[in-house]
Design a protein around this motif. Structure first.
Motif, PDB file in Angstrom:
ATOM      1  N   TYR A  81      -3.169   3.936  16.388  1.00 30.46           N
ATOM      2  CA  TYR A  81      -1.749   4.199  16.212  1.00 30.46           C
ATOM      3  C   TYR A  81      -1.432   5.547  16.868  1.00 30.46           C
ATOM      4  CZ  TYR A  81      -1.274   0.683  12.472  1.00 30.46           C
ATOM      5  OH  TYR A  81      -1.232  -0.485  11.743  1.00 30.46           O
ATOM      6  N   PHE A 111      -8.162  -0.046  14.637  1.00 30.47           N
ATOM      7  CA  PHE A 111      -6.774   0.102  15.068  1.00 30.47           C
ATOM      8  C   PHE A 111      -6.555   1.482  15.699  1.00 30.47           C
ATOM      9  CE2 PHE A 111      -5.419  -3.485  12.430  1.00 30.47           C
ATOM     10  CZ  PHE A 111      -6.379  -3.495  11.440  1.00 30.47           C
ATOM     11  N   GLN A 132      -0.223  11.616   3.572  1.00 33.83           N
ATOM     12  CA  GLN A 132      -0.672  12.382   4.723  1.00 33.83           C
ATOM     13  C   GLN A 132      -0.368  13.859   4.473  1.00 33.83           C
ATOM     14  OE1 GLN A 132       1.350  11.888   8.533  1.00 33.83           O
ATOM     15  NE2 GLN A 132      -0.621  12.011   9.602  1.00 33.83           N
ATOM     16  N   TYR A 162       0.113   5.402   1.195  1.00 35.29           N
ATOM     17  CA  TYR A 162      -0.798   6.388   1.761  1.00 35.29           C
ATOM     18  C   TYR A 162      -0.140   7.758   1.714  1.00 35.29           C
ATOM     19  CZ  TYR A 162      -3.831   2.792   3.710  1.00 35.29           C
ATOM     20  OH  TYR A 162      -4.703   1.740   3.858  1.00 35.29           O
ATOM     21  N   GLY A 210      -9.113   7.931  10.346  1.00 39.00           N
ATOM     22  CA  GLY A 210      -9.728   9.149  10.837  1.00 39.00           C
ATOM     23  C   GLY A 210      -8.769  10.316  10.651  1.00 39.00           C
ATOM     24  N   SER A 211      -9.229  11.501  10.999  1.00 42.22           N
ATOM     25  CA  SER A 211      -8.422  12.697  10.769  1.00 42.22           C
ATOM     26  C   SER A 211      -7.409  12.951  11.882  1.00 42.22           C
ATOM     27  CB  SER A 211      -9.326  13.914  10.586  1.00 42.22           C
ATOM     28  OG  SER A 211     -10.208  14.014  11.676  1.00 42.22           O
ATOM     29  N   SER A 250      -2.914  18.551   6.699  1.00 43.87           N
ATOM     30  CA  SER A 250      -4.128  18.482   7.517  1.00 43.87           C
ATOM     31  C   SER A 250      -4.126  17.286   8.461  1.00 43.87           C
ATOM     32  CB  SER A 250      -5.360  18.417   6.624  1.00 43.87           C
ATOM     33  OG  SER A 250      -5.286  17.269   5.786  1.00 43.87           O
ATOM     34  N   GLY A 251      -3.331  16.255   8.146  1.00 44.95           N
ATOM     35  CA  GLY A 251      -3.129  15.162   9.094  1.00 44.95           C
ATOM     36  C   GLY A 251      -3.785  13.837   8.768  1.00 44.95           C
ATOM     37  N   GLU A 252      -4.840  13.829   7.972  1.00 41.11           N
ATOM     38  CA  GLU A 252      -5.534  12.563   7.717  1.00 41.11           C
ATOM     39  C   GLU A 252      -4.825  11.761   6.641  1.00 41.11           C
ATOM     40  OE1 GLU A 252      -9.691  13.080   7.132  1.00 41.11           O
ATOM     41  OE2 GLU A 252      -9.979  11.109   6.223  1.00 41.11           O
ATOM     42  N   LEU A 253      -4.542  10.498   6.909  1.00 42.51           N
ATOM     43  CA  LEU A 253      -3.901   9.638   5.906  1.00 42.51           C
ATOM     44  C   LEU A 253      -4.926   9.220   4.864  1.00 42.51           C
ATOM     45  CD1 LEU A 253      -1.972   9.094   8.530  1.00 42.51           C
ATOM     46  CD2 LEU A 253      -1.122   7.267   7.046  1.00 42.51           C
ATOM     47  N   ARG A 311     -10.334  16.803  17.517  1.00 43.75           N
ATOM     48  CA  ARG A 311      -9.186  17.072  16.664  1.00 43.75           C
ATOM     49  C   ARG A 311      -7.973  17.486  17.501  1.00 43.75           C
ATOM     50  NH1 ARG A 311      -8.070  18.203  11.175  1.00 43.75           N
ATOM     51  NH2 ARG A 311      -5.967  17.379  11.091  1.00 43.75           N
ATOM     52  N   ASN A 363      -2.747  -6.510  10.701  1.00 43.51           N
ATOM     53  CA  ASN A 363      -2.512  -5.079  10.832  1.00 43.51           C
ATOM     54  C   ASN A 363      -1.420  -4.670   9.853  1.00 43.51           C
ATOM     55  OD1 ASN A 363      -0.939  -6.651  13.025  1.00 43.51           O
ATOM     56  ND2 ASN A 363       0.268  -4.782  12.715  1.00 43.51           N
ATOM     57  N   LEU A 364      -1.439  -3.409   9.455  1.00 41.83           N
ATOM     58  CA  LEU A 364      -0.448  -2.900   8.516  1.00 41.83           C
ATOM     59  C   LEU A 364       0.817  -2.457   9.244  1.00 41.83           C
ATOM     60  CD1 LEU A 364      -2.475  -0.725   5.967  1.00 41.83           C
ATOM     61  CD2 LEU A 364      -1.530  -3.021   5.643  1.00 41.83           C
ATOM     62  N   PHE A 419       3.938   0.013   8.720  1.00 39.85           N
ATOM     63  CA  PHE A 419       4.251   1.190   7.916  1.00 39.85           C
ATOM     64  C   PHE A 419       5.747   1.482   7.930  1.00 39.85           C
ATOM     65  CE2 PHE A 419       0.103   3.011   6.969  1.00 39.85           C
ATOM     66  CZ  PHE A 419      -0.708   2.331   7.847  1.00 39.85           C
ATOM     67  N   GLY A 420       6.242   2.006   6.807  1.00 43.92           N
ATOM     68  CA  GLY A 420       7.551   2.610   6.830  1.00 43.92           C
ATOM     69  C   GLY A 420       7.482   3.915   7.614  1.00 43.92           C
ATOM     70  N   LYS A 421       8.620   4.536   7.843  1.00 46.78           N
ATOM     71  CA  LYS A 421       8.659   5.758   8.648  1.00 46.78           C
ATOM     72  C   LYS A 421       8.205   6.995   7.866  1.00 46.78           C
ATOM     73  CE  LYS A 421      11.765   4.712  12.441  1.00 46.78           C
ATOM     74  NZ  LYS A 421      11.468   3.303  12.474  1.00 46.78           N
ATOM     75  N   PHE A 442       0.833  -1.197   0.000  1.00 47.31           N
ATOM     76  CA  PHE A 442       0.000   0.000   0.000  1.00 47.31           C
ATOM     77  C   PHE A 442       0.874   1.256   0.000  1.00 47.31           C
ATOM     78  CE2 PHE A 442      -4.101  -1.897   1.213  1.00 47.31           C
ATOM     79  CZ  PHE A 442      -3.698  -3.110   1.714  1.00 47.31           C
ATOM     80  N   TYR A 493      -6.592   0.251   5.018  1.00 49.86           N
ATOM     81  CA  TYR A 493      -7.170   1.037   6.097  1.00 49.86           C
ATOM     82  C   TYR A 493      -7.916   2.254   5.562  1.00 49.86           C
ATOM     83  CZ  TYR A 493      -3.998  -1.047   9.645  1.00 49.86           C
ATOM     84  OH  TYR A 493      -3.318  -1.879  10.496  1.00 49.86           O
ATOM     85  N   PHE A 508       3.560   7.325   2.987  1.00 50.41           N
ATOM     86  CA  PHE A 508       3.882   6.091   3.702  1.00 50.41           C
ATOM     87  C   PHE A 508       3.640   4.879   2.805  1.00 50.41           C
ATOM     88  CE2 PHE A 508       4.501   7.610   7.984  1.00 50.41           C
ATOM     89  CZ  PHE A 508       3.776   8.786   8.040  1.00 50.41           C
TER      90      PHE A 508
END
Lengths: 116, 112
Positions: free
Chosen positions: B35, B33, A39, A37, B104-105, A42-45, B9, A103-104, A106-108, A35, B101, A91
């Motif tokens: 994280y 999950f 980010q 992803y 969420g934000s 704004s923060g949401e993946l 948030r 579960n996934l 992730f790389g850093k 996969f 996956y 990611f």
């Protein structure tokens, strides 16, 4: 053990340049998914792509393309003609099939900055 | 539009407080999950759940617990918040068939 390595911590390019983000993985599984992803600030993946290890054909989606090389355990991501909106942390991820329900891992992450 | 919703948030809590982070998904996903994300450390798995009332420890469960009483809701609990738990917390869900996956934000928690 399952492992994902993104050796590039940060990359900075100027708008319209092409850029490749590297992802190297280790897995004991013969079939698996990979996969990418994104980010944004704004923060949401946000999900970009899922690739099955059966399929080694490169995939292209607009300015994005992915090169999957099973022989070198790599799944690299190229952005063509980068834009400021591509600035984000990217990611790469691999399921941990050894875990109970996958579960996934992730790389850093690679932080991409595209400057105007 | 399918989604994963995290209740806050931004959150600021005091050391020693009990903190609840809530996550709700509307996709009927079996897996959920938690994280945490810290600079230079990437995403580290705290806990996950593959069914109602089931939970499994991830890589860094110390100082945390979880609750999953309903399929759509997965709560992360900081029993006694400490400053080293200041972080971005990300909730995600997935179906068993897919593994991909939906996130969420995020909740940016600061413990002072």
């Amino acid at each position: 053990a399952q492992k994902v390595t993104q050796a590039q911590t940060e990359i900075s390019v100027v708008e319209k340049e092409d850029v490749t983000l590297d992802c190297v993985y280790e897995t004991r599984d013969t079939t698996y998914y990979l996969f990418w992803y994104k980010q944004p600030p704004s923060g949401e993946l946000v999900f970009l792509i899922r690739r099955n290890s059966f399929d080694e054909q490169n995939e292209i989606s607009g300015r994005y393309s992915w090169n999957f090389q099973k022989s070198t355990s790599s799944f690299n991501f190229t952005i063509t003609a980068s834009q400021v909106v591509d600035s984000a942390v990217y990611f790469c991820a691999l399921p941990n099939y050894g875990g109970s329900q996958g579960n996934l891992i992730f790389g850093k992450g690679t932080k991409l900055s595209v400057k105007p | 539009d399918v989604k994963v919703t995290q209740s806050s948030r931004y959150l600021v809590k005091r050391t020693g407080e009990k903190v609840f982070l809530e996550c709700v998904q509307d996709m009927d996903h079996e897996n959920m999950f938690w994280y945490r994300q810290d600079p230079g450390l990437g995403l580290r798995l705290i806990y996950f759940s593959y069914d109602v009332k089931m939970k499994e420890k991830g890589d860094i469960p110390e100082g945390y617990s979880v609750s999953r009483e309903k399929k759509e809701r997965f709560s992360l609990i900081l029993e006694s918040a400490s400053t080293n738990q200041t972080s971005m917390y990300l909730c995600a869900s997935s179906s068993r068939a897919n593994y991909g996956y939906t996130f969420g934000s995020g909740t940016r928690l600061t413990v002072v």
